[in-house]
Design an enzyme around this catalytic site. Structure first.
Site, PDB file in Angstrom:
ATOM      1  CE  LYS A 173      -1.774   2.913   2.808  1.00 26.18           C
ATOM      2  NZ  LYS A 173      -1.881   4.122   1.924  1.00 26.18           N
ATOM      3  CD  GLU A 248      12.071   4.707   9.048  1.00 24.66           C
ATOM      4  OE1 GLU A 248      11.965   5.694   9.825  1.00 24.66           O
ATOM      5  OE2 GLU A 248      12.022   4.792   7.817  1.00 24.66           O
ATOM      6  CB  CYS A 282      11.764   9.544   9.700  1.00 27.90           C
ATOM      7  SG  CYS A 282      12.522   8.281   8.669  1.00 27.90           S
ATOM      8  CD  GLU A 382       9.111  13.041  12.320  1.00 24.67           C
ATOM      9  OE1 GLU A 382      10.093  12.449  11.850  1.00 24.67           O
ATOM     10  OE2 GLU A 382       7.993  12.508  12.451  1.00 24.67           O
TER      11      GLU A 382
END
Length: 479
Positions: A173, A248, A282, A382
Site C-alpha cells: 500500500k 520505522e 524521519c 517532529e
C-alpha cells in the site's frame, strides 16, 4: 499539468479496477495546489482479493532457489536503471522533490536497495549446522508493506527487495500522496517477470486499506514506515492476529558538534542534512547541539548555508528545495514555526509564510531557530520541514543528555576532530544509527529506531532477516 488517473490496482499479475466505485482520491500538485489527477480508492475487499492471490503464490514462490530470486531481482534492477528518469520525474511531480535531488538521491538510493538484496542473497546461509540440529531460515509468508510519501520509491524498495529475496509474497500500500512512482514500480515488477500473486499493489487510504492490511488474518507480517501515530495504529490492528510488525517511524535526530570539530565544514553539511528532501526525512538531524561559547559562530555559518539555498520550481535544474509534499504537511510546518516564535526561540532566518516571490504552492521558508531550549515544542516534536534548531550546551555530558532527551531514537550525528572521542559519544546515544563526521550513506547498515522511532531493522542482511522465520530441526545431521 495533468497526469493519467491511477485508477487501477495491481493484483495477481494484472492491472484491475477496484472492487467498488468509491470516490477517487484527488492528487494535488504541491507546486500549483491544483488537482492534477486521481487515485483509485481501494477497499478491504480489494485487500482480500490480493491476499488470496499472495497466499496462493507463496506456496511455490517460497520454495524457489536463491538463484531464481536473484535472477528476478536483477531483472527489476535493470528495468529500474533503464527507467530511472521516468521515476525521477514522477517523484518530482507527485511530491515536489527537486529534480536534481530526485535524480541524485531519491531514485539511486531506491535502486541501491535492489543491489543490496542481490548481494546479500548471493551468500546468505538459509541453513546452518548446530551440532546435530539444523537452524533453518524460511520466508515468513504474506507481507503487508505500508510506505510513505516522503521517500516514495526508496521506501518501497527497502521493503520489497528483502521480501522478494526472502521468498515472501507482497501486498503493497503506497501513500495516496505519491501514486505515480508506485505505478511505475508496479509496472517494472510486472515487466521483470514477477510471478502472478507474488507482488500486489493496492492504492487507498490508511484508514481503509492500511487498516485492512494490518488486521488481515492471512497476512503474516506488517512492515510500516510512517508517523509514530500510524505505526501505533498498525500495531494495534495487527495485535489480535499476533503477526510480526516492524515499524520505522518518527524521529528528532540530534547532531552533536563537539568543540574540537571543524565547524566551517560540519555546520554547512549539518544544515544540508537537516534540509535534505526539504526536511521531510524521519532521520533528519534537525537538532544541532552547539557548545554555548561557539553559538554565535555556528549561527553565522548556518544562516549563510540556509540563505544560499534556492527554493522554487522542483523541475528547474538549479532548485535546491522544492515545496513540501502536501497541504497537511505545509500547515503543520507553518504551525510549528509559529510555535517556535511564540515560545521565544531566536529566529535567525525564515519564518512563517512562503519565500519571497512565491504566491502559491506548498513552499516553506528555510528556517533556523537559535537559543532553543530542549523543552520547547520545536525541540521535542517532529516538524518534517526545513526547520533547524540550534541548542546550546555547556559540556559533553550535557550534550549527550540533551541528545537522548526525546521520545525518539532513530538517527543521530556526532562531529569531532578526535575519532576516539566521537566513538565514545556515539556509544552513549540511544539511537539506531549514529553518523560520525558525515560519512557516506551505507545501504547495508542497519536502519531503525529505539524508543518511539519503531522496532525492527531495514537495509542489507538486517532487512532480509525481518522477513524470515527461524526453524530448528533437531536430528537433521547424524550424530
Amino acid at each position: 499539468m495533468n497526469v493519467s488517473p491511477c485508477d487501477q490496482l495491481y493484483v495477481d499479475g494484472s492491472w484491475q479496477a477496484p472492487d467498488r466505485r468509491s470516490p477517487s482520491i484527488p492528487l494535488t500538485s504541491p507546486v500549483t495546489e491544483e488537482i492534477i489527477g486521481t487515485v483509485a480508492a481501494g477497499s478491504s475487499t480489494d485487500v482480500d482479493t490480493a491476499v488470496d492471490a499472495a497466499r496462493r503464490a507463496f506456496a511455490s514462490f517460497s520454495l524457489t532457489s536463491s538463484d531464481e530470486r536473484i535472477a528476478l531481482l536483477r531483472n527489476i534492477l535493470a528495468l529500474m536503471e533503464e527507467r530511472s528518469e521516468d521515476l525521477a520525474q514522477a517523484i518530482s511531480l507527485e511530491m515536489g522533490s527537486a529534480i536534481s535531488f530526485s535524480r541524485a538521491s531519491q531514485v539511486p538510493f531506491g535502486i541501491a536497495h535492489i543491489r543490496a538484496a542481490i548481494e546479500v542473497l548471493g551468500d546468505y546461509a538459509f541453513l546452518r549446522q548446530q551440532g546435530t540440529t539444523a537452524i533453518v531460515k524460511e520466508a515468513i509468508g504474506v507481507c503487508g508493506l505500508i510506505t510513505p510519501w516522503n521517500w516514495p520509491l526508496y521506501q518501497i524498495t527497502a521493503k520489497v527487495a528483502p521480501a522478494i529475496a526472502a521468498g515472501c509474497t507482497i501486498i503493497l500500500k503506497p501513500s495516496e500522496f505519491s501514486p505515480l512512482s508506485a505505478r511505475l514500480f508496479a509496472q517494472i515488477m510486472h515487466d521483470a517477470g514477477t510471478p502472478a500473486g507474488v507482488f500486489n499493489m493496492i492504492y487507498g487510504t490508511g484508514t481503509e486499506v492500511g487498516a485492512a492490511i494490518a488486521s488481515h488474518p492471512d497476512i503474516d507480517m506488517i512492515s510500516i514506515t510512517g508517523s509514530t501515530r500510524a505505526g501505533v495504529l498498525a500495531a494495534q490492528a495487527a495485535a489480535p492476529t499476533v503477526k510480526r510488525v516492524t515499524q520505522e517511524l518518527g524521529g528528532k535526530s540530534p547532531n552533536i558538534l563537539l568543540d574540537d570539530a571543524d565547524f566551517a565544514r560540519v555546520v554547512p553539511l549539518g544544515l544540508a542534512a537537516a534540509f535534505r528532501n526539504v526536511g521531510q526525512s524521519c532521520s533528519a538531524p534537525t537538532r544541532m547541539l552547539v557548545p554555548a561559547a561557539r553559538l554565535a559562530e555556528v549561527e553565522a555559518l548556518a544562516v549563510a548555508a540556509a540563505t544560499s539555498m534556492k527554493v522554487g520550481d522542483p523541475l528547474a535544474e538549479d532548485t535546491d528545495l522544492g515545496p513540501l509534499a502536501n497541504l497537511n504537511q505545509f500547515d503543520k510546518v507553518q504551525s510549528m514555526i509559529g510555535a517556535g516564535i511564540e515560545e521565544g526561540a531566536k529566529l535567525l532566518c525564515g519564518g512563517t509564510g512562503r519565500p519571497d516571490g512565491l504566491s502559491r504552492g506548498y513552499f516553506a521558508n528555510p528556517t533556523i531557530f537559535s537559543d532553543v531550549r530542549p523543552t520547547m515544542k520545536i525541540a521535542q516534536e517532529e516538524i518534517f520541514g526545513p526547520v533547524l534548531c540550534l541548542i546550546p550546551y555547556e559540556d559533553e555530558e550535557g550534550a549527550i543528555r540533551i541528545a537522548n532527551d526525546t521520545v525518539y531514537g532513530l538517527g543521530s550525528h556526532v562531529q569531532s576532530g578526535d575519532p576516539d572521542r566521537a566513538r565514545r559519544v556515539a556509544a552513549r546515544i540511544r539511537a539506531g544509527q549514529v553518523h560520525i563526521n558525515h560519512p557516506a550513506w551505507d545501504g547495508f547498515a542497519a536502519f531503525g529506531g529505539y524508543k518511539q522511532s519503531g522496532n525492527g531493522r531495514e537495509y542489507g542482511a538486517f532487512g532480509l532477516e525481518e522477513y524470515l522465520e527461524t526453524k530448528a530441526i533437531l536430528g537433521y545431521f547424524p550424530a
